[in-house]
Design a protein around this motif. Structure first.
Motif, mmCIF file in Angstrom:
data_model
loop_
_atom_site.group_PDB
_atom_site.id
_atom_site.type_symbol
_atom_site.label_atom_id
_atom_site.label_comp_id
_atom_site.label_asym_id
_atom_site.label_seq_id
_atom_site.Cartn_x
_atom_site.Cartn_y
_atom_site.Cartn_z
ATOM 1 N N GLN A 5 179.754 -38.675 42.826
ATOM 2 C CA GLN A 5 179.774 -37.923 45.019
ATOM 3 C C GLN A 5 179.149 -36.692 44.798
ATOM 4 N N GLN A 6 179.909 -35.967 44.653
ATOM 5 C CA GLN A 6 180.797 -35.218 44.517
ATOM 6 C C GLN A 6 179.360 -34.133 43.795
ATOM 7 N N ARG A 7 178.578 -34.749 42.681
ATOM 8 C CA ARG A 7 178.024 -33.995 41.575
ATOM 9 C C ARG A 7 176.558 -33.862 42.121
ATOM 10 N N ALA A 8 176.618 -35.242 42.811
ATOM 11 C CA ALA A 8 175.112 -35.699 43.978
ATOM 12 C C ALA A 8 175.093 -34.816 44.709
ATOM 13 N N GLU A 9 176.181 -34.329 45.516
ATOM 14 C CA GLU A 9 176.139 -33.975 46.702
ATOM 15 C C GLU A 9 175.720 -32.206 46.638
ATOM 16 N N LEU A 10 176.640 -31.322 45.192
ATOM 17 C CA LEU A 10 176.378 -30.065 44.460
ATOM 18 C C LEU A 10 174.539 -30.243 44.470
ATOM 19 N N ILE A 11 173.852 -31.141 43.673
ATOM 20 C CA ILE A 11 172.842 -30.686 43.774
ATOM 21 C C ILE A 11 171.745 -30.933 44.413
ATOM 22 N N GLY A 12 172.356 -31.861 45.902
ATOM 23 C CA GLY A 12 171.140 -31.804 47.329
ATOM 24 C C GLY A 12 171.064 -30.056 47.286
ATOM 25 N N HIS A 13 172.753 -29.753 47.364
ATOM 26 C CA HIS A 13 172.465 -28.351 48.151
ATOM 27 C C HIS A 13 171.521 -27.275 47.705
ATOM 28 N N LEU A 14 171.319 -27.756 45.744
ATOM 29 C CA LEU A 14 170.188 -26.888 45.004
ATOM 30 C C LEU A 14 168.781 -27.455 44.926
ATOM 31 N N ASP A 15 169.028 -29.110 45.251
ATOM 32 C CA ASP A 15 167.075 -28.974 46.125
ATOM 33 C C ASP A 15 167.247 -28.421 47.160
ATOM 34 N N THR A 16 167.789 -28.200 48.160
ATOM 35 C CA THR A 16 168.037 -28.073 50.033
ATOM 36 C C THR A 16 166.769 -26.101 48.928
ATOM 37 N N ALA A 17 167.499 -25.349 48.582
ATOM 38 C CA ALA A 17 167.620 -24.097 48.210
ATOM 39 C C ALA A 17 166.108 -24.307 47.817
ATOM 40 N N VAL A 18 165.553 -24.816 47.089
ATOM 41 C CA VAL A 18 164.334 -25.187 46.057
ATOM 42 C C VAL A 18 162.834 -25.444 47.595
ATOM 43 N N ALA A 19 163.479 -25.949 48.264
ATOM 44 C CA ALA A 19 163.110 -26.598 49.169
ATOM 45 C C ALA A 19 162.911 -25.430 50.836
ATOM 46 N N ALA A 34 179.253 -22.552 50.120
ATOM 47 C CA ALA A 34 180.870 -22.362 50.204
ATOM 48 C C ALA A 34 182.141 -23.039 50.124
ATOM 49 N N THR A 35 182.892 -22.903 49.321
ATOM 50 C CA THR A 35 183.870 -24.393 48.965
ATOM 51 C C THR A 35 185.759 -24.372 49.759
ATOM 52 N N VAL A 36 185.849 -23.307 49.973
ATOM 53 C CA VAL A 36 186.812 -23.379 51.142
ATOM 54 C C VAL A 36 187.420 -23.731 51.789
ATOM 55 N N GLY A 37 188.174 -25.078 52.014
ATOM 56 C CA GLY A 37 188.155 -25.233 53.240
ATOM 57 C C GLY A 37 187.419 -26.294 53.541
ATOM 58 N N ASN A 38 187.141 -26.683 52.134
ATOM 59 C CA ASN A 38 185.467 -27.888 52.007
ATOM 60 C C ASN A 38 184.257 -27.543 53.553
ATOM 61 N N ARG A 39 184.407 -25.868 53.123
ATOM 62 C CA ARG A 39 182.881 -25.432 54.431
ATOM 63 C C ARG A 39 181.372 -25.252 54.283
ATOM 64 N N ASP A 40 181.542 -26.221 52.596
ATOM 65 C CA ASP A 40 179.552 -26.608 52.887
ATOM 66 C C ASP A 40 179.721 -27.770 51.144
ATOM 67 N N TRP A 41 180.858 -27.481 50.628
ATOM 68 C CA TRP A 41 180.568 -28.436 49.633
ATOM 69 C C TRP A 41 182.348 -28.987 48.573
ATOM 70 N N PRO A 42 182.781 -29.595 48.160
ATOM 71 C CA PRO A 42 182.605 -31.026 48.692
ATOM 72 C C PRO A 42 182.654 -31.174 50.076
ATOM 73 N N SER A 43 181.717 -31.808 51.263
ATOM 74 C CA SER A 43 182.049 -32.397 51.988
ATOM 75 C C SER A 43 183.378 -33.175 52.264
ATOM 76 N N ARG A 44 184.057 -33.521 51.603
ATOM 77 C CA ARG A 44 185.520 -33.999 51.704
ATOM 78 C C ARG A 44 185.943 -34.235 50.374
ATOM 79 N N THR A 45 187.124 -34.500 50.116
ATOM 80 C CA THR A 45 188.331 -34.869 48.961
ATOM 81 C C THR A 45 188.334 -35.594 48.520
#
Length: 431
Positions: free
Chosen positions: A83-97, A66-77
């Protein structure tokens, strides 16, 4: 159900799982009924061995990002593009894990976009300023990086929500809602497009389906926001639109439901024409109607009913096969008095049987370990018990977890328990 699961799984998934301490071993199921816990959903058989659902060869294993209100991503505006790209890829890596195979990525949170849309401004959640170019393409990156990891990427849009406030002056100067103020209705402290206007219905479809046209998406997804949830003492101001367009309907409620049906049916047809392999899915509130309202309803009491309160005939969409999959949000515990998870899984299984529409259950991971929640949600095994129970129903083809932040942080180990008990290996999505 259209073909899904086109992506293969990449090497390194096992390493990602090991990094989260998941390993490859699975545990015996210990749900209610196992050992001294008591209850009907698990426990040892006559030989003393623990019962578990058979391992599926294909299964929907999703998480909402979820992105509305920065709920899950990105963590800050105020993050840089890198940094945004790294956070997004981190979520994808967590899904794989976590041995998931699908990410449902919110790309149109408040009538703005996480891609360079010709219809709507850049999303406020990216930079803090709606309409400001973030300097990169989040949706395009998410599609490419998800596919590189063997994940499906479903674009999640909200059709009618314009803003989580009622001040049009806070919207981007070029926002369609400012250029067409007659399209907008303030209600419950928020702004919404009016679903009763044909020009609104046409525009929001164009805006959302631009993402389907541009990107190699695996799915297109809506959640539970059609007409807004009711707010006590307030009415949704659509009398004028009803006067213009409601003459063929016996009452306003029927007209509103027809408007929602038109949105669903027209969108389904347009997706089929654009890209037949893109799966169209909807994640509604979990109760269609209560049995004391409708004999075809579920054995639930009180609360919201999507048919009556959100003007969304979710059961019809499955029966008519307008959609490819449905993910009812069954955000209650097993045995909950007003809306028992066990009752609702059985009811939805009955709705989906014989339709070919995929049934995946929405799971309230966000409640696990939340001290404000009731006792069942303080037990790390509650969600694992959900999967064991749902595995007994032939129409249930998987689960989706809300949301990505909790998939990563896993407050009390509920997600790790699900993975250990039910996801011993990676599998493809249903086809």
């Amino acid at each position: 159900m259209r073909r899904m699961g086109r992506r293969g799984f990449v090497a390194g998934a096992a390493g990602a799982a090991a990094a989260l301490g998941l390993g490859g071993a699975t545990r015996a199921y210990e749900g209610p009924g196992a050992g001294s816990d008591g209850g009907p959903y698990g426990g040892p058989d006559a030989a003393g061995k623990m019962r578990r659902s058979p391992q599926r060869t294909t299964e929907f294993r999703g998480m909402w990002l979820a992105t509305v209100g920065n709920r899950d991503w990105p963590s800050r505006t105020d993050l840089t593009a890198d940094q945004q790209r790294a956070e997004l890829i981190g979520h994808l890596d967590t899904a794989v894990a976590r041995r998931l195979n699908t990410v449902v990525f919110q790309v149109r949170p408040t009538a703005d976009a996480l891609w360079p849309s010709p219809y709507e401004p850049w999303a406020q959640c990216l930079t803090g300023v709606q309409g400001r170019d973030p300097g990169w393409d989040p949706l395009g990156t998410a599609v490419a990086e998800a596919h590189a990891r063997g994940l499906e990427l479903h674009a999640w849009c909200n059709p009618y929500r314009v803003a989580n406030h009622t001040d049009p002056g806070r919207l981007s100067a070029a926002h369609p809602a400012r250029r067409h103020p007659d399209w907008v209705v303030p209600y419950g402290g928020k702004l919404y497009y009016n679903p009763g206007l044909p020009e609104v219905r046409s525009f929001v479809q164009d805006a959302m389906l631009d993402a389907v046209q541009r990107y190699d998406l695996d799915g297109f997804h809506w959640d539970d926001y059609f007409y807004p949830y009711p707010v006590a003492g307030q009415s949704f101001a659509d009398d004028e639109a009803y006067g213009w367009y409601g003459g063929d309907y016996p009452d306003k409620a029927s007209w509103r439901r027809a408007n929602t049906d038109l949105l669903v049916g027209e969108t389904a047809q347009r997706i089929k024409r654009l890209k037949p392999d893109v799966a169209f899915g909807i994640s509604p509130f979990g109760v269609w109607r209560n049995a004391d309202t409708d004999p075809f309803g579920s054995n639930t009491q009180g609360g919201v009913q999507t048919y009556d309160d959100l003007y969304a005939d979710t059961r019809k969409w499955v029966q008519e096969r307008w959609i490819d999959y449905i993910v009812p949000q069954l955000y209650w515990s097993i045995g909950f008095a007003g809306a028992d998870y066990a009752e609702l899984v059985a009811w939805w299984d009955g709705v989906a049987q014989g339709t070919g529409v995929g049934l995946y259950i929405g799971e309230a991971l966000y409640k696990a370990g939340d001290p404000a929640q009731a006792a069942p949600w303080q037990d790390a095994r509650e969600l694992s018990w959900h999967l064991s129970l749902a595995g007994r129903y032939p129409s249930v083809g998987g689960h989706c977890f809300f949301a990505a932040s909790e998939v990563a942080t896993d407050r009390i180990g509920a997600m790790a328990t699900v993975v250990a008990d039910h996801y011993p290996t990676m599998v493809r999505t249903p086809r």
